[in-house]
Scaffold this motif. Sequence first.
Motif, PDB file in Angstrom:
ATOM      1  N   ALA A 183     -13.643  -7.107  -2.975  1.00  0.00           N
ATOM      2  CA  ALA A 183     -14.396  -6.071  -2.347  1.00  0.00           C
ATOM      3  C   ALA A 183     -13.766  -5.074  -1.240  1.00  0.00           C
ATOM      4  O   ALA A 183     -14.019  -4.018  -1.114  1.00  0.00           O
ATOM      5  CB  ALA A 183     -15.691  -6.864  -2.038  1.00  0.00           C
ATOM      6  N   GLN A 184     -13.074  -6.159  -0.528  1.00  0.00           N
ATOM      7  CA  GLN A 184     -12.297  -5.252   0.479  1.00  0.00           C
ATOM      8  C   GLN A 184     -11.310  -4.320  -0.045  1.00  0.00           C
ATOM      9  O   GLN A 184     -11.368  -3.043   0.434  1.00  0.00           O
ATOM     10  CB  GLN A 184     -11.651  -6.334   1.527  1.00  0.00           C
ATOM     11  CG  GLN A 184     -10.865  -5.839   2.671  1.00  0.00           C
ATOM     12  CD  GLN A 184     -10.089  -6.499   3.290  1.00  0.00           C
ATOM     13  OE1 GLN A 184     -10.538  -7.950   3.453  1.00  0.00           O
ATOM     14  NE2 GLN A 184      -9.181  -6.410   4.187  1.00  0.00           N
ATOM     15  N   PHE A 185     -10.537  -4.750  -0.861  1.00  0.00           N
ATOM     16  CA  PHE A 185      -9.774  -3.709  -1.634  1.00  0.00           C
ATOM     17  C   PHE A 185     -10.358  -2.486  -2.171  1.00  0.00           C
ATOM     18  O   PHE A 185     -10.117  -1.458  -2.340  1.00  0.00           O
ATOM     19  CB  PHE A 185      -8.873  -4.371  -2.730  1.00  0.00           C
ATOM     20  CG  PHE A 185      -7.825  -5.316  -2.350  1.00  0.00           C
ATOM     21  CD1 PHE A 185      -7.057  -5.000  -1.102  1.00  0.00           C
ATOM     22  CD2 PHE A 185      -7.211  -6.366  -3.141  1.00  0.00           C
ATOM     23  CE1 PHE A 185      -5.873  -5.630  -0.699  1.00  0.00           C
ATOM     24  CE2 PHE A 185      -6.375  -7.157  -2.443  1.00  0.00           C
ATOM     25  CZ  PHE A 185      -5.589  -6.879  -1.573  1.00  0.00           C
ATOM     26  N   THR A 186     -11.472  -2.942  -2.824  1.00  0.00           N
ATOM     27  CA  THR A 186     -12.353  -1.621  -3.378  1.00  0.00           C
ATOM     28  C   THR A 186     -12.932  -0.722  -2.265  1.00  0.00           C
ATOM     29  O   THR A 186     -12.806   0.603  -2.272  1.00  0.00           O
ATOM     30  CB  THR A 186     -13.424  -2.286  -4.052  1.00  0.00           C
ATOM     31  OG1 THR A 186     -12.949  -3.211  -4.978  1.00  0.00           O
ATOM     32  CG2 THR A 186     -14.218  -1.175  -4.765  1.00  0.00           C
ATOM     33  N   HIS A 187     -13.288  -1.285  -1.198  1.00  0.00           N
ATOM     34  CA  HIS A 187     -13.802  -0.757  -0.118  1.00  0.00           C
ATOM     35  C   HIS A 187     -12.781   0.422   0.421  1.00  0.00           C
ATOM     36  O   HIS A 187     -13.057   1.387   0.894  1.00  0.00           O
ATOM     37  CB  HIS A 187     -14.666  -1.287   0.920  1.00  0.00           C
ATOM     38  CG  HIS A 187     -14.826  -0.848   2.127  1.00  0.00           C
ATOM     39  ND1 HIS A 187     -14.146  -0.591   3.314  1.00  0.00           N
ATOM     40  CD2 HIS A 187     -16.055  -0.150   2.525  1.00  0.00           C
ATOM     41  CE1 HIS A 187     -14.701   0.088   3.955  1.00  0.00           C
ATOM     42  NE2 HIS A 187     -16.055   0.277   3.800  1.00  0.00           N
ATOM     43  N   ASP A 188     -11.390  -0.144   0.565  1.00  0.00           N
ATOM     44  CA  ASP A 188     -10.457   0.621   1.181  1.00  0.00           C
ATOM     45  C   ASP A 188      -9.881   1.570   0.176  1.00  0.00           C
ATOM     46  O   ASP A 188      -8.933   2.131   0.615  1.00  0.00           O
ATOM     47  CB  ASP A 188      -9.349  -0.388   1.668  1.00  0.00           C
ATOM     48  CG  ASP A 188      -9.950  -1.057   2.927  1.00  0.00           C
ATOM     49  OD1 ASP A 188     -10.933  -0.722   3.392  1.00  0.00           O
ATOM     50  OD2 ASP A 188      -9.207  -2.353   3.204  1.00  0.00           O
ATOM     51  N   GLY A 189     -10.454   1.634  -0.954  1.00  0.00           N
ATOM     52  CA  GLY A 189      -9.838   2.510  -1.983  1.00  0.00           C
ATOM     53  C   GLY A 189      -8.467   2.198  -2.670  1.00  0.00           C
ATOM     54  O   GLY A 189      -7.804   2.770  -3.366  1.00  0.00           O
ATOM     55  N   VAL A 190      -8.200   0.824  -2.537  1.00  0.00           N
ATOM     56  CA  VAL A 190      -6.696   0.332  -3.241  1.00  0.00           C
ATOM     57  C   VAL A 190      -7.004   0.019  -4.656  1.00  0.00           C
ATOM     58  O   VAL A 190      -6.327   0.249  -5.556  1.00  0.00           O
ATOM     59  CB  VAL A 190      -6.525  -0.910  -2.655  1.00  0.00           C
ATOM     60  CG1 VAL A 190      -5.274  -1.724  -3.200  1.00  0.00           C
ATOM     61  CG2 VAL A 190      -6.194  -0.837  -0.897  1.00  0.00           C
ATOM     62  N   LEU A 191      -8.452  -0.467  -4.910  1.00  0.00           N
ATOM     63  CA  LEU A 191      -9.144  -0.931  -6.375  1.00  0.00           C
ATOM     64  C   LEU A 191     -10.250   0.004  -6.754  1.00  0.00           C
ATOM     65  O   LEU A 191     -10.849   0.397  -5.753  1.00  0.00           O
ATOM     66  CB  LEU A 191      -9.113  -2.121  -6.615  1.00  0.00           C
ATOM     67  CG  LEU A 191      -7.983  -3.053  -6.392  1.00  0.00           C
ATOM     68  CD1 LEU A 191      -8.561  -4.638  -6.661  1.00  0.00           C
ATOM     69  CD2 LEU A 191      -6.853  -2.985  -7.320  1.00  0.00           C
TER      70      LEU A 191
END
Length: 232
Positions: free
Chosen positions: A191-199
């Motif tokens: 979820a952190q990766f998604t929030h940061d636009g990584v995924l």
Amino acid sequence: MKEIHDDVLKYQLIEESNYKTRFSMDILHDTRLIQVPAGGFIVKEASQPTYLFYLVRGRAKLYASLPNGKVSLIDFFSAPCFIGEIELVDTDHEPRAVQAIEECWCLALPMKQYRPLLLNDATFLRNLCVALSHKNYRNIVSLTQNQSFPLINRLAAFILLTQNCDIYREKHTQAAEYMGVSYRHLLFVIAQFTHDGVLVKQKGGYIIKDKKRLTSLAREMDPLNNFTTLFH
């Protein structure tokens, strides 16, 4: 999986991979060229392989089905390496599934025909011992990293290792088990990766949008691996 009858490509891959140097005998006449699509099986679980494979292009994963119905990831393979060597040496070994992460190309020798010859080939056995020692060392390093680095670094490396064409599709339960973390903890970092636009989440997986960020995190844990060869 299908055999490809293309002698030009076969001998190109033989030369690129130094395949001939793995043996003291002439094995080229009986060597087959095998193509396995992404998601296809190089070895099926509980089914003795017909060939000894030498992976010359691509990446694959090893996993096993457990008595409780769970599927456990065990290891990952990248070219060049042998697949099916344990079944060659130990006929009582129950084969685990080896599945292609991306399109894989293998050189293959008929197992039944070549088993007695290979088990008496000092060059092959020496190369096999070296390969198994490298695999054991890699597993030790992986265990050490799992104990020493936060999940954000380990998950970044795992995503890079298992992606295909910039898409990450591994099941959360299997990923969490492989890295020794809780399902909840894994979802928090994703979820952190998604929030940061990584995924970016999509049906059936995640699109990798920031490869540089993942690579940077992964290299904090494994500085000698630039991970760039995993992308096409």
